[in-house]
Structures are given as structure tokens and as C-alpha cells.
Design an enzyme around this catalytic site. Structure first.
Site, PDB file in Angstrom:
ATOM      1  N   LYS A  64      95.873 -35.949  13.872  1.00  0.00           N
ATOM      2  CA  LYS A  64      95.184 -35.197  14.921  1.00  0.00           C
ATOM      3  C   LYS A  64      95.462 -35.763  16.312  1.00  0.00           C
ATOM      4  CE  LYS A  64      91.563 -33.503  11.859  1.00  0.00           C
ATOM      5  NZ  LYS A  64      90.287 -33.784  11.207  1.00  0.00           N
ATOM      6  N   SER A 118      93.854 -37.551   8.888  1.00  0.00           N
ATOM      7  CA  SER A 118      93.387 -37.124  10.217  1.00  0.00           C
ATOM      8  C   SER A 118      93.992 -37.909  11.373  1.00  0.00           C
ATOM      9  CB  SER A 118      91.857 -37.201  10.285  1.00  0.00           C
ATOM     10  OG  SER A 118      91.277 -36.164   9.530  1.00  0.00           O
ATOM     11  N   LYS A 166      92.129 -43.111  16.289  1.00  0.00           N
ATOM     12  CA  LYS A 166      91.727 -42.121  15.289  1.00  0.00           C
ATOM     13  C   LYS A 166      91.781 -42.678  13.874  1.00  0.00           C
ATOM     14  CE  LYS A 166      90.397 -37.995  14.288  1.00  0.00           C
ATOM     15  NZ  LYS A 166      89.705 -38.608  13.115  1.00  0.00           N
ATOM     16  N   SER A 216      86.420 -35.391  14.587  1.00  0.00           N
ATOM     17  CA  SER A 216      87.510 -35.164  13.632  1.00  0.00           C
ATOM     18  C   SER A 216      87.401 -33.790  12.980  1.00  0.00           C
ATOM     19  CB  SER A 216      87.528 -36.256  12.545  1.00  0.00           C
ATOM     20  OG  SER A 216      88.766 -36.268  11.880  1.00  0.00           O
TER      21      SER A 216
END
Length: 382
Positions: free
Chosen positions: A64, A61, A223, A121
Site C-alpha cells: 500500500k 499491505s 507500513k 490500512s
């Protein structure tokens, strides 16, 4: 004309009070259980820590961040607004993994979708944005890869908008740091979403998964990521005493290890290194001798601020020198690169910074040349 020699001048450290470099200092050796790790000082670009930073890895993730960047670009150039609403497809609704919990047929604002991506997320939110901006997730992934090349991320390719496991979805720790720096410097108006600690959608409140936001260590982004192949990762940034560091770790064995190791490495970076301003842009570093000029000297200046990052313990061993081949023959143009500022310190990679002339110097006329020649013959003066 007098013989020209390479002239070297050592600057007194007392004149500069503190020293450091914007382009240099080799990464230090520090053990970390992270499989990949990379840390930089944002102001100088100095690498403080590096472990397998160029290895291709599944970013999970953490990719992202690029999903959001594509959205930020369109917001910035006016092709999109935070208030614009995008429809939720069945594909988005069905997507597994972490979720914002969107519903098929809903129309959701870009701002809420960004919060769903960054804070929660949400894989579903990523797909809504991808389909809304590029038609399909696959087309959006192509845009992500193209943007990566544009900003110098040579080791990144994207197969989807979510970080879902795919052999063609790969990044490097160095690229993730480059991407984080791009977000911070290019989109300050949107960066605040990364420090948002919670977001509620569909009556479900979710907390930001970035553990550093709750530790009071100056962290304000970015993140987390996790898949079985990737392990636990975090791309983070923190500010302390006007210094900003960016850290990327991946391949850690647990949520706890990710949290503790990220905090430990950032605190080490702030504790063991500091930034030192050597000269301001346009400041005279040295006066160079001139041959047959209307002035006897020309100032040598830095084109930009000279800011360097050094291990704190290396400051006392700092040696700063200026070298140029002189005397410099007139005429001399302003801005000509004719000298080098060299900074050396124990256990630190030597840094060389170009110096330019801070003024133009005209050439003497015929009588002046004769006078200068006579002075040289009698006194040896340039």
C-alpha cells in the site's frame, strides 16, 4: 618528459577527524528470525543488514506504500487535489480484510482516503482511490508496476491496490526499502501521514498498526503487512541524531515478534554504525604534481560530499589513500577525473571515490618548456 608513476598518498586521519563512506561498507552479519530483512542508512545508501533481500515475497499491505505513491504523484503534478472527492463503489464497500468502513455512494476526499489507506490500512479505501484514478483496480495495479520500474524496483509486480493475496503480487525487501526511501525523499509534504497514530471514519476510531510509532525510538513510518503466506511484516523508518534508517522485515510469526524484532534491529543499526563526513564537495584532498604547466600543482577535489557509514569499531582501522598517475601533463581541464580516493577499514568493503581536478592548468610556452626540461635534467624536478 619525466617517467610517469602511480603516486599514492596516505592522508592523516588527524586531518579529517572522522571517516566514513557513502557507497560502501558490506552488510553486517546479525541473526534475525525474520524470513527477509534489509536495512539501509538513507544518507549514504549503505546496506547495514541483508537477509534474502532479493527473494520474491508476498508484501501484503506493505504494498500500500506504492498505492499511496501513485496518489502522491498526481497530487504533486496537479492532476489531483487533497480536497477532490471520489465515489465509493459496491466493490470497494464489499472488500474484506482491514477496512476504513466506507459506504456505497459516499463521496470521500482524497485526503481522508489517504488516511484510510496509511493509518487504517483500509482495503476499501485503496479500491476507491484505484477506481477513481485509473477506472479499475486492475488498471491501477498496472500503473503501480510501471511506477516500480521507473524508480528501479526490478523485483516488484502488482496485481491489485491492496496487497490482497495473489501469485502475481510480489515484491522484494530491497524494493520495499527503495520505495520507502522514494516516499521520504520525494514527498516530504505527505510523509507526515505515516506518523499519524489514529484516524476516525464512520464514527470508528482506528489506531495506526505500526507499533514503532509508540516506542519513542524515533520511528515516523511506514507500513505493516500480514497475510497467512507473507507472515508478519513491517517497512519502517526512524531518525536518531540526524541519521535516518530504513528497515524492512517480513515473514515473522506474530504481531509481537514483528514489533520486537523491528525495534531491536533499528536500535542495533543506530548503535553499531555511524556516519562520518570525510570531505565537502569541492574541498581539496591532495595537490597533484603537474608537468610543463603554468602551475606546479593542480588540486584534486571531490565532486560531492564524501559521507560514509561505518561500524563504529572500524573507525580506528581506517586508512585513506589517494592514487593518481603523475606528474600530470598540462594542459589540464577543470573537472577531469584523474585520481581516486580509496578508503579501507577492517571488515569493511573497500570504497573507491573518483577525484577530479579543481582548476584548469595551462601549458607552458616554448621558453618555459625549455626551462622545465633543464630543471628536470639537473634536479629531477617535474
Amino acid at each position: 618528459m619525466p617517467q610517469r608513476h602511480l603516486r599514492r598518498f596516505t592522508l592523516s586521519l588527524a586531518l579529517v577527524s572522522g571517516l566514513s563512506l557513502p557507497w560502501g561498507a558490506a552488510a553486517q552479519v546479525l541473526e534475525t528470525q525474520a524470513r527477509e530483512a534489509y536495512m539501509i542508512d538513507v544518507a549514504t545508501g549503505t546496506v547495514l543488514l541483508e537477509k534474502n533481500a532479493e527473494e520474491s515475497m508476498p508484501p501484503a499491505s506493505m504494498s500500500k506504500i506504492m498505492t499511496a505513491v501513485v496518489v502522491f504523484e498526481r497530487l504533486k503534478d496537479g492532476r489531483l487535489s487533497l480536497e477532490e472527492k471520489l465515489p465509493v463503489s459496491e466493490k470497494a464497500w464489499k472488500k474484506g480484510g482491514s477496512k476504513m468502513f466506507v459506504r456505497v455512494g459516499d463521496q470521500i476526499s482524497v485526503e481522508n482516503l489517504l488516511q484510510g489507506v496509511i493509518v487504517q490500512s483500509g482495503n476499501d479505501a485503496c479500491i476507491v482511490l484505484a477506481e477513481g484514478l485509473a477506472g479499475t483496480e486492475e488498471a491501477f495495479a498496472d500503473v503501480m508496476t510501471e511506477k516500480a520500474r521507473e524508480i528501479g524496483m526490478t523485483g516488484s509486480t502488482f496485481a491489485n491496490a491492496t496487497g490482497w493475496p495473489d501469485p502475481n503480487h510480489r515484491m522484494t525487501a530491497r524494493d520495499l526499502a527503495t520505495l520507502a526511501n522514494y516516499v521520504i525523499t520525494e514527498f516530504p509534504e505527505y510523509y507526515h501521514y505515516y506518523s499519524q497514530t489514529e484516524f476516525t471514519w464512520s464514527d470508528i476510531k482506528q489506531s495506526n498498526r505500526n507499533p514503532l510509532l509508540y516506542m519513542n525510538i524515533g520511528a515516523d513510518g511506514l507500513k505493516t503487512g500480514h497475510t497467512e503466506e507473507a507472515g508478519y511484516g513491517l517497512t519502517s523508518s526512524a531518525v536518531k541524531d540526524d541519521r535516518r534508517l530504513i528497515l524492512v522485515v517480513n515473514g515473522l510469526p506474530s504481531v509481537r515478534a514483528r514489533s520486537e524484532e523491528s525495534a531491536r534491529l533499528l536500535q542495533w543499526g543506530f548503535r553499531e554504525f555511524d556516519n562520518y563526513k570525510l570531505f565537502s564537495a569541492g574541498e581539496t584532498v591532495e595537490e597533484a604534481s603537474v608537468w610543463l604547466g603554468e602551475e606546479n600543482t593542480v588540486p584534486l577535489v571531490t565532486a560531492e560530499d564524501v559521507l560514509i557509514t561505518l561500524p563504529r569499531q572500524a573507525r580506528d582501522s581506517m586508512r585513506v589513500t589517494v592514487t593518481y598517475e603523475g606528474p600530470i601533463s598540462a594542459p589540464i581541464e577543470e573537472g577531469a577525473q584523474l585520481a581516486t580516493l580509496r578508503v579501507e577499514a577492517k571488515d569493511v568493503e573497500t570504497i573507491e571515490i573518483p577525484l577530479v581536478t579543481g582548476a584548469a592548468v595551462g601549458q607552458l610556452g616554448g621558453f618555459g618548456k625549455i626551462t622545465a626540461g633543464v630543471k628536470h635534467l639537473i634536479f629531477g624536478a617535474p
